[in-house]
Design an enzyme around this catalytic site. Structure first.
Site, PDB file in Angstrom:
ATOM      1  N   GLU A   1     -11.968   9.804  21.301  1.00 31.19           N
ATOM      2  CA  GLU A   1     -11.222  10.705  20.407  1.00 31.19           C
ATOM      3  C   GLU A   1      -9.975  10.009  19.869  1.00 31.19           C
ATOM      4  OE1 GLU A   1     -10.988  13.923  23.195  1.00 31.19           O
ATOM      5  OE2 GLU A   1     -13.144  14.273  22.944  1.00 31.19           O
TER       6      GLU A   1
ATOM      7  N   GLU B   1     -18.840   6.404  28.006  1.00 33.96           N
ATOM      8  CA  GLU B   1     -18.942   7.733  27.403  1.00 33.96           C
ATOM      9  C   GLU B   1     -19.639   7.653  26.046  1.00 33.96           C
ATOM     10  OE1 GLU B   1     -15.787  10.514  29.168  1.00 33.96           O
ATOM     11  OE2 GLU B   1     -14.902   9.563  27.436  1.00 33.96           O
TER      12      GLU B   1
ATOM     13  N   SER C   1     -20.321  15.454  28.839  1.00 38.81           N
ATOM     14  CA  SER C   1     -21.015  16.676  29.292  1.00 38.81           C
ATOM     15  C   SER C   1     -21.521  16.589  30.729  1.00 38.81           C
ATOM     16  CB  SER C   1     -22.155  17.040  28.331  1.00 38.81           C
ATOM     17  OG  SER C   1     -21.651  17.231  27.025  1.00 38.81           O
TER      18      SER C   1
ATOM     19  N   ASN D   1     -10.481  15.112  32.604  1.00 38.92           N
ATOM     20  CA  ASN D   1      -9.752  14.781  31.382  1.00 38.92           C
ATOM     21  C   ASN D   1      -9.523  16.094  30.645  1.00 38.92           C
ATOM     22  OD1 ASN D   1      -8.770  13.889  28.942  1.00 38.92           O
ATOM     23  ND2 ASN D   1     -10.700  12.988  28.227  1.00 38.92           N
ATOM     24  N   TRP D   2      -8.305  16.590  30.748  1.00 37.00           N
ATOM     25  CA  TRP D   2      -8.025  17.914  30.167  1.00 37.00           C
ATOM     26  C   TRP D   2      -7.862  17.884  28.658  1.00 37.00           C
ATOM     27  CZ3 TRP D   2      -4.142  20.694  34.012  1.00 37.00           C
ATOM     28  CH2 TRP D   2      -4.881  21.167  35.098  1.00 37.00           C
ATOM     29  N   LYS D   3      -7.687  16.708  28.086  1.00 33.03           N
ATOM     30  CA  LYS D   3      -7.480  16.592  26.633  1.00 33.03           C
ATOM     31  C   LYS D   3      -6.268  17.450  26.232  1.00 33.03           C
ATOM     32  CE  LYS D   3     -12.316  15.552  26.279  1.00 33.03           C
ATOM     33  NZ  LYS D   3     -13.504  15.457  25.472  1.00 33.03           N
TER      34      LYS D   3
ATOM     35  N   GLY E   1     -14.638  16.234  30.998  1.00 34.93           N
ATOM     36  CA  GLY E   1     -13.782  17.013  30.104  1.00 34.93           C
ATOM     37  C   GLY E   1     -13.907  18.500  30.389  1.00 34.93           C
ATOM     38  N   GLY E   2     -14.766  19.164  29.652  1.00 41.14           N
ATOM     39  CA  GLY E   2     -14.930  20.623  29.720  1.00 41.14           C
ATOM     40  C   GLY E   2     -14.993  21.181  31.128  1.00 41.14           C
TER      41      GLY E   2
ATOM     42  N   GLY F   1     -18.594  16.540  24.812  1.00 43.87           N
ATOM     43  CA  GLY F   1     -18.319  17.909  24.375  1.00 43.87           C
ATOM     44  C   GLY F   1     -19.453  18.561  23.608  1.00 43.87           C
TER      45      GLY F   1
ATOM     46  N   HIS G   1      -9.918   6.295  24.746  1.00 37.84           N
ATOM     47  CA  HIS G   1     -10.903   7.377  24.655  1.00 37.84           C
ATOM     48  C   HIS G   1     -11.427   7.441  23.224  1.00 37.84           C
ATOM     49  CE1 HIS G   1     -12.655  11.362  24.587  1.00 37.84           C
ATOM     50  NE2 HIS G   1     -12.699  11.292  25.909  1.00 37.84           N
TER      51      HIS G   1
HETATM   52  P1  PGA Z   1     -16.896  16.381  28.148  1.00 36.65           P
HETATM   53  O1  PGA Z   1     -15.757  15.287  27.843  1.00 36.65           O
HETATM   54  O2  PGA Z   1     -17.155  16.351  29.634  1.00 36.65           O
HETATM   55  O3  PGA Z   1     -16.300  17.682  27.709  1.00 36.65           O
HETATM   56  O4  PGA Z   1     -18.105  15.996  27.363  1.00 36.65           O
HETATM   57  C1  PGA Z   1     -15.765  14.046  28.497  1.00 36.65           C
HETATM   58  C2  PGA Z   1     -14.662  13.177  27.963  1.00 36.65           C
HETATM   59  O5  PGA Z   1     -14.418  13.186  26.751  1.00 36.65           O
HETATM   60  O6  PGA Z   1     -13.986  12.466  28.732  1.00 36.65           O
END
Ligand code: PGA
Length: 257
Positions: A101, A171, A217, A13-15, A238-239, A177, A99
Site C-alpha cells: 500500500e 504478500e 487474507s 498490521n492495523w493499517k 491485516g483485517g 484485503g 508494504h
Molecule cells: P489482509 O492484509 O490480511 O487484510 O489481507 C494483510 C496486509 O496487508 O498486511
C-alpha cells in the site's frame, strides 16, 4: 514453520485503523483470551500516533509493538516524518518496510525501502520487509523473478549479521484485503524461493535462520494450512488482526505442533 532454526512470528498490521482508546479496549479483550504459553512471537503494528498507547497496553500480554512506516533520515527538516530512533525510544521493536500500500499510494520504491531497512537495523529494531507481485505479474509468469529482485534490492548492503534480524513478508498484492488467499502451495513455493535468494546471498546457515511470513487474507480458517508449509514461519495479518478472537485463533494455529 520450522521452529528448530527460526522464530515463528505472528504480526498484526492495523493499517489506518483504531484510535488510542480503541487500542486500550482491544488489549483488555485480548487479556481475557490470550493463550498463556505461546511458542510464537506476537506483535502488532499500529498507526504512529498509537504507538505509546500500544506499548503500554500490550506490555502484560507479551505482544510487541511495531510501526507501519519510518523515514530513513536520522533527523532534520523533514516535516511530518518520524525517524527510527524516535520509534526505538518509544519501545517499538519492529517496523514494516515497503508494504504494497505504501509502494502503491505513497511512492515507496525498492530504493527507499532499502534505505528504511538500513535505518531500522541501525536503530536496533527489526524490519518486516514486504514483497509481493500483482495479479498481472503472476499471470505473466514472472512472480519469482520479481520477488527475487525485490528481496535483493531491500537487502542491498545489509550484512549477514543483520539480515538475521530481518523478517520477510511475502504478500501477493491480489490477496491483500480481498478475501482471496494464495493457496498454501502457491505461498509456500514463493517463500521457498525467497529463502533460496537469501541462501544465494548469505549462505545456508543465515538463510535457515530468517523468518519468512505470508500475508494476504490470512484468517483462522486458512492459517494452519499456510503455516504448515516448511518455509512459512508466520503471518502478517491485516483485517483479522483487528478482531481479538480471530487474531488469537491465528496465534493458536501457530502454537500447535
Ligand atoms: P489482509 O492484509 O490480511 O487484510 O489481507 C494483510 C496486509 O496487508 O498486511
Amino acid at each position: 514453520m520450522n521452529r528448530r532454526y527460526r522464530k515463528t512470528v505472528i504480526a498484526g498490521n492495523w493499517k489506518m485503523n483504531m484510535t488510542a482508546s480503541e487500542t486500550k479496549k482491544f488489549a483488555e479483550e485480548m487479556k481475557k483470551i490470550m493463550p498463556r504459553a505461546k511458542w510464537c512471537d506476537t506483535l502488532i503494528c499500529v498507526p504512529s500516533c498509537n504507538l505509546s498507547a500500544a506499548v503500554k497496553a500490550f506490555k502484560d500480554l507479551r505482544i510487541s509493538v511495531g510501526a507501519e512506516n519510518v523515514y530513513f533520515e536520522e533527523k532534520g527538516a523533514y516535516t511530518g516524518e518520524i525517524s527510527a530512533d524516535m520509534l526505538k525510544d518509544l519501545g517499538v521493536k519492529y517496523v514494516i518496510c515497503g508494504h504494497s500500500e505504501r509502494r502503491q499510494y505513497f511512492g515507496e520504491t525498492d530504493q527507499t525501502v532499502n534505505r528504511k531497512v538500513h535505518a531500522v537495523l541501525g536503530a536496533g529494531m527489526s524490519p518486516i520487509i514486504c514483497v509481493g507481485e500483482s495479479l498481472e505479474q503472476r499471470e505473466s509468469g514472472i512472480t519469482e523473478d520479481w520477488i527475487t529482485l525485490q528481496v535483493k534490492s531491500a537487502l542491498f548492503g545489509v550484512s549477514a549479521d543483520r539480515v538475521r534480524r530481518c523478517i520477510i513478508a511475502y504478500e501477493p498484492i491480489w490477496a491483500i484485503g480481498t478475501g482471496k488467499t494464495a493457496t498454501a502451495a502457491q505461498a509456500g513455493e514463493v517463500c521457498s524461493a525467497i529463502r533460496a535468494t537469501i541462501r544465494a546471498l548469505y549462505g545456508a546457515r543465515v538463510a535457515r535462520s530468517v523468518t519468512i511470513q505470508y500475508g494476504g487474507s490470512m484468517n483462522p480458517k486458512n492459517a494452519r494450512e499456510l503455516l504448515s508449509q516448511p518455509d512459512i514461519d508466520g503471518g502478517l495479518i491485516g483485517g483479522a488482526s483487528l478482531k481479538p478472537d480471530q487474531f488469537v485463533e491465528i496465534i493458536n494455529a501457530a502454537n500447535q505442533d
